[in-house]
Scaffold this active site. Structure first.
Site, PDB file in Angstrom:
ATOM      1  N   HIS A 180      -0.254   1.084  -8.846  1.00 48.11           N
ATOM      2  CA  HIS A 180       0.937   0.358  -9.270  1.00 48.11           C
ATOM      3  C   HIS A 180       0.545  -0.973  -9.900  1.00 48.11           C
ATOM      4  O   HIS A 180      -0.563  -1.473  -9.706  1.00 48.11           O
ATOM      5  CB  HIS A 180       1.875   0.144  -8.084  1.00 48.11           C
ATOM      6  N   GLU A 198       1.277  -4.144  -9.424  1.00 48.43           N
ATOM      7  CA  GLU A 198       0.832  -5.266  -8.606  1.00 48.43           C
ATOM      8  C   GLU A 198      -0.568  -5.055  -8.026  1.00 48.43           C
ATOM      9  O   GLU A 198      -1.333  -6.007  -7.866  1.00 48.43           O
ATOM     10  CB  GLU A 198       1.846  -5.599  -7.505  1.00 48.43           C
ATOM     11  N   CYS A 240       7.052  -1.620  -3.772  1.00 51.11           N
ATOM     12  CA  CYS A 240       7.382  -0.515  -2.878  1.00 51.11           C
ATOM     13  C   CYS A 240       6.948  -0.805  -1.445  1.00 51.11           C
ATOM     14  O   CYS A 240       5.997  -1.535  -1.196  1.00 51.11           O
ATOM     15  CB  CYS A 240       6.773   0.788  -3.385  1.00 51.11           C
ATOM     16  N   CYS A 292       2.822  -1.032  -1.634  1.00 55.49           N
ATOM     17  CA  CYS A 292       2.260  -2.213  -2.306  1.00 55.49           C
ATOM     18  C   CYS A 292       2.456  -3.482  -1.492  1.00 55.49           C
ATOM     19  O   CYS A 292       1.655  -4.412  -1.586  1.00 55.49           O
ATOM     20  CB  CYS A 292       2.875  -2.370  -3.688  1.00 55.49           C
TER      21      CYS A 292
END
Length: 148
Positions: A53, A55, A78, A87
């Protein structure tokens, strides 16, 4: 009128997310950047389903510079296990102190849970920066969750 630094950074995150247009469905388009002392020290975007993802990519690029920095992200991080771990755990471990989020994730598995976990761990959060632009970016993704 001058554009605020927060809006500038968020528009950059949204611009990063656009790089993956047409490649992330059923996942959203997400861009992230980490800023420390006014300088970008890490950035990334979610490229395709199953990949890291936004981040996480930004955190890997920032490394130790993420400690006490700010994270700008176009969609709430998430807080659930899918093809990748949540995350929020990595954000908490990184030492990020401030989070700027364009919009909450409409997915019922996330919808506020990520923000709540981060707040409980002492991260200061501001939402709604460039919300209109973020909603436009993820119109298809948002429409999927309107039925929940």
């Amino acid at each position: 009128m001058a554009i605020s630094k927060h809006k500038q950074f968020m528009l950059r995150a949204i611009g990063l997310a656009r790089k993956a247009e047409g490649h992330t469905f059923p996942n959203p388009l997400v861009g992230a950047l980490i800023v420390k002392k006014g300088k970008i020290v890490g950035e990334g975007y979610h490229e395709k389903p199953g990949s890291a993802h936004a981040e996480i990519i930004a955190l890997k690029k920032a490394k130790k510079k993420a400690r006490s920095a700010s994270l700008y992200i176009s969609l709430e991080p998430c807080a659930h296990y899918g093809k990748t771990p949540p995350c929020v755990n990595s954000i908490i471990k990184s030492g990020i102190k401030r989070l700027y989020v364009a919009m909450k994730d409409p997915n019922p598995l996330v919808n506020g849970r990520g923000l709540n976990l981060l707040r409980k761990n002492g991260i200061k959060i501001k939402t709604g920066i460039c919300r209109k632009e973020a909603k436009r970016l993820n119109k298809v993704y948002i429409d999927v969750y309107r039925h929940y």
